[in-house]
Motif scaffolding. Structure first.
Motif, short mmCIF file in Angstrom:
data_model
loop_
_atom_site.label_atom_id
_atom_site.label_comp_id
_atom_site.label_asym_id
_atom_site.label_seq_id
_atom_site.Cartn_x
_atom_site.Cartn_y
_atom_site.Cartn_z
N GLY A 338 -1.56 -7.56 7.48
CA GLY A 338 -0.44 -8.16 8.19
C GLY A 338 0.09 -9.35 7.38
O GLY A 338 -0.69 -10.16 7.02
N GLY A 339 1.25 -9.50 7.03
CA GLY A 339 1.73 -10.47 6.06
C GLY A 339 2.66 -11.47 6.65
O GLY A 339 2.99 -11.49 7.83
N ALA A 340 3.18 -12.45 5.81
CA ALA A 340 4.10 -13.50 6.26
C ALA A 340 5.45 -12.89 6.60
O ALA A 340 5.86 -11.88 6.04
N SER A 341 6.14 -13.50 7.53
CA SER A 341 7.44 -13.00 7.94
C SER A 341 8.44 -14.15 7.94
O SER A 341 8.08 -15.31 8.05
N GLY A 342 9.69 -13.80 7.84
CA GLY A 342 10.74 -14.80 7.84
C GLY A 342 12.04 -14.17 7.40
O GLY A 342 12.08 -13.08 6.85
N ALA A 343 13.15 -14.92 7.67
CA ALA A 343 14.45 -14.38 7.33
C ALA A 343 14.63 -14.22 5.84
O ALA A 343 15.39 -13.36 5.38
N ASP A 344 13.96 -15.06 5.04
CA ASP A 344 14.12 -15.01 3.59
C ASP A 344 13.15 -14.05 2.93
O ASP A 344 13.15 -13.91 1.71
N MET A 345 12.29 -13.39 3.71
CA MET A 345 11.31 -12.47 3.14
C MET A 345 11.87 -11.06 3.14
O MET A 345 12.55 -10.64 4.06
N PRO A 346 11.59 -10.29 2.06
CA PRO A 346 12.04 -8.90 2.05
C PRO A 346 11.29 -8.09 3.09
O PRO A 346 10.16 -8.42 3.46
N PRO A 347 11.90 -7.02 3.61
CA PRO A 347 11.20 -6.21 4.63
C PRO A 347 9.97 -5.54 4.06
O PRO A 347 9.93 -5.15 2.88
N LEU A 348 8.93 -5.44 4.88
CA LEU A 348 7.70 -4.79 4.44
C LEU A 348 7.93 -3.28 4.33
O LEU A 348 8.69 -2.70 5.11
N PRO A 349 7.30 -2.65 3.36
CA PRO A 349 7.46 -1.20 3.24
C PRO A 349 6.84 -0.48 4.44
O PRO A 349 5.83 -0.90 4.98
N SER A 350 7.47 0.60 4.86
CA SER A 350 6.97 1.39 5.98
C SER A 350 6.16 2.55 5.46
O SER A 350 6.55 3.23 4.51
N PHE A 351 5.00 2.78 6.07
CA PHE A 351 4.13 3.88 5.67
C PHE A 351 4.12 4.98 6.74
O PHE A 351 3.20 5.75 6.82
N THR A 352 5.18 5.01 7.55
CA THR A 352 5.28 6.03 8.59
C THR A 352 5.59 7.38 7.95
O THR A 352 6.59 7.54 7.25
N VAL A 353 4.74 8.35 8.21
CA VAL A 353 4.90 9.68 7.63
C VAL A 353 5.87 10.49 8.47
O VAL A 353 5.80 10.48 9.70
N SER A 354 6.78 11.17 7.80
CA SER A 354 7.70 12.07 8.49
C SER A 354 7.14 13.48 8.44
O SER A 354 6.60 13.91 7.42
#
Length: 562
Positions: A338-354
């Protein structure tokens, strides 16, 4: 007509070949373009085409689809040159199935012959560590140190020669310059000693990496050559299937008996030993098994005829052999091994499998690129997750075991999930392992282990045989069973008790069953003879269930119980 090559063109050719030779030596993954259209100017002003081997960019793995026991690989190569060329895909797996190889091209590209060959010895050794990133990094580091060391040695030799020249005249400025050169040479000596130490350490580190590398050593590699002709930039794709790759599903079911929440996580365990290291590649997992039979069987037609008793005996001995010969052969993929969050942070990659269902075949497309080395190590990734509120109950079969087990329904189960191992957690405690089978779990629920707070005690187990009289044509057998169930929980629980009534397969055998209290369901789950009670058992309360079975049958017969 003279076709002598001009000195200028020959010099250009030599320089070009030197550059390409250097590029060839520094290349790891051997995917080459061999252009056949190098231009030379002749004395008469005409031009001729002379074939030259040219090294091009590496191919990239565009897609890997992994099945049970094999994988389908697609490699892509962008081509910037024009004319007639031969593409060479090398350092490929020795386990490639030759019949599966196909080539496709985008744009106006003509595809000629495709040749497949197996290389061994030095070629295989060069490919062995081409996919090991750590080995490659250390090799590059050692090459940089060695190049710097060689440059320092050349500088030292130059300074030494220059110093000898300046010593011819010892007057004034020349003498001072000589001393300056000697000072510089001493500094170079120190640098050379330090670089030699760095080189030794780098060699040791490389040897340790190679010795401990999990890259699979192989004695041979496959090379595929494709002849093409094109007029503009294009792309060529190589498709093939390779044995030695597989994946299997595994599941974790977590039950909270207080909130009645059930969570099931589906994961895929991937491993491969194809001889190719798959680094940072896109992967699709397919539930189809390519080793399965692809055609249905035809019905067996009975040929009727009259025969003697002796022939009947022979036929009875021959029949099992005939059935054995016509039995289908089932090939198992496992047997092949679980990582840092904020408006200036890039979005975390999603590992949701389709996932996509294609008429019974489910494909899981991993959103991230993964690395799967060819050493058999197991790579695990989550492919799906389902959760929801479950219906809970305790189930007991007292005639088989004096215990009760936790069960939970899972209305969100999906037939798209393939069968696999099922890890079971109840209230954050690991209680054991079962098997995920959609049909079975959907009908009977998911078992979560024994409940020690529900006590089961046998009270009665009697068998009485009726007397045979001279005039009696029937005899009887009476069985009585009684069990007590005690709830030691601080709350009420739903209890399901299963039992079995004798089933008669002969009209002369009569069965009478009496249950106290009355059963809730007969022929439970379409299982003939199984009966079930279902009721709520309050906290700290007990309940007794009793069943009596009376069986009557002809007095001159013996009762057979299977």
């Amino acid at each position: 007509m003279h076709t002598n090559l001009s000195p200028r063109s020959l010099l250009h050719d030599k320089q070009l070949k030197t550059k390409f030779d250097a590029l060839t030596l520094n290349s790891n993954f051997k995917l080459k373009i061999l252009p056949l259209s190098v231009l030379y100017t002749v004395a008469s002003g005409l031009t001729v085409f002379v074939p030259v081997t040219v090294q091009a960019a590496n191919s990239s793995i565009e897609q890997i689809t992994i099945y049970q026991g094999l994988a389908s690989v697609t490699r892509a190569l962008l081509i910037s040159g024009t004319g007639e060329q031969t593409l060479v895909f090398s350092c490929l797996s020795p386990a490639i199935e030759p019949d599966s190889i196909s080539v496709q091209a985008l744009g106006n590209v003509n595809i000629g012959e495709v040749s497949i060959e197996t290389l061994s010895g030095e070629q295989a050794a060069q490919c062995q560590y081409q996919g090991d990133a750590n080995v490659q990094t250390q090799q590059n580091n050692l090459a940089d140190i060695s190049a710097e060391l060689e440059a320092a040695r050349l500088t030292k030799a130059y300074l030494q020669n220059l110093t000898k020249v300046t010593q011819i005249t010892t007057a004034g400025t020349l003498a001072n310059n000589a001393r300056d050169l000697e000072t510089q040479a001493a500094s170079i000596n120190k640098k050379i000693v330090e670089l030699q130490k760095q080189e030794a350490r780098a060699k040791d580190a490389l040897n340790q990496l190679v010795a401990g590398s999990t890259t699979s050593a192989q004695n041979s590699v496959t090379q595929v050559s494709v002849r093409i002709a094109n007029r503009s930039a294009s792309s060529v794709k190589l498709h093939y299937q390779v044995r030695g790759a597989s994946w299997e599903p595994t599941y974790q079911a977590r039950l909270n008996t207080d909130s009645k929440q059930l969570n099931i996580t589906a994961s895929a365990i991937i491993a491969q030993q194809t001889g190719e290291n798959w680094n940072n590649v896109p992967v699709i997992l397919s539930t189809v098994n390519p080793n399965q039979t692809t055609t249905s069987q035809l019905p067996r037609v009975e040929r009727l005829s009259l025969y003697e008793e002796r022939q009947d005996k022979l036929a009875r001995y021959a029949q099992p052999m005939m059935e054995s010969e016509s039995a289908p052969v089932v090939v198992s993929a496992r047997a092949s091994y679980g990582g840092a969050s904020g408006a200036d942070m890039p979005p975390l990659p999603s590992f949701t499998v389709s996932s996509q269902n294609k008429n019974g075949i489910t494909e899981y497309r991993l959103p991230q690129r993964v690395s799967i080395p060819s050493d058999g190590r197991r790579v695990r990734t989550v492919i799906d997750e389902q959760s929801g509120t479950s219906k809970l109950w305790l189930r007991s079969t007292p005639s088989a075991e004096a215990a009760a087990y936790w069960y939970a329904s899972a209305p969100f189960l999906t037939p798209a999930w393939a069968n696999g191992s099922l890890q079971l957690y109840r209230d954050d405690n690991y209680v054991g392992q079962s098997q995920y089978d959609y049909q079975s779990l959907k009908e009977q629920g998911i078992g979560f282990g024994v409940d020690p707070s529900l006590l089961v005690k046998q009270l009665t187990d009697e068998n009485k045989q009726g007397d045979k009289g001279v005039f009696n044509r029937q005899q009887t057998k009476t069985t009585t069973q009684a069990y007590q169930f005690t709830n030691q929980h601080n709350r009420s629980v739903r209890l399901q008790v299963l039992s079995a009534e004798p089933v008669s397969s002969d009209d002369s055998i009569k069965v009478t069953a009496t249950h106290t209290p009355a059963i809730s369901q007969k022929d439970w789950k379409d299982n003939k003879g199984m009966v079930a009670w279902e009721f709520d058992l309050p906290s700290k309360q007990s309940k007794v269930l009793q069943s009596t079975y009376q069986i009557s049958y002809p007095a001159d017969k013996k009762l057979n119980t299977n």
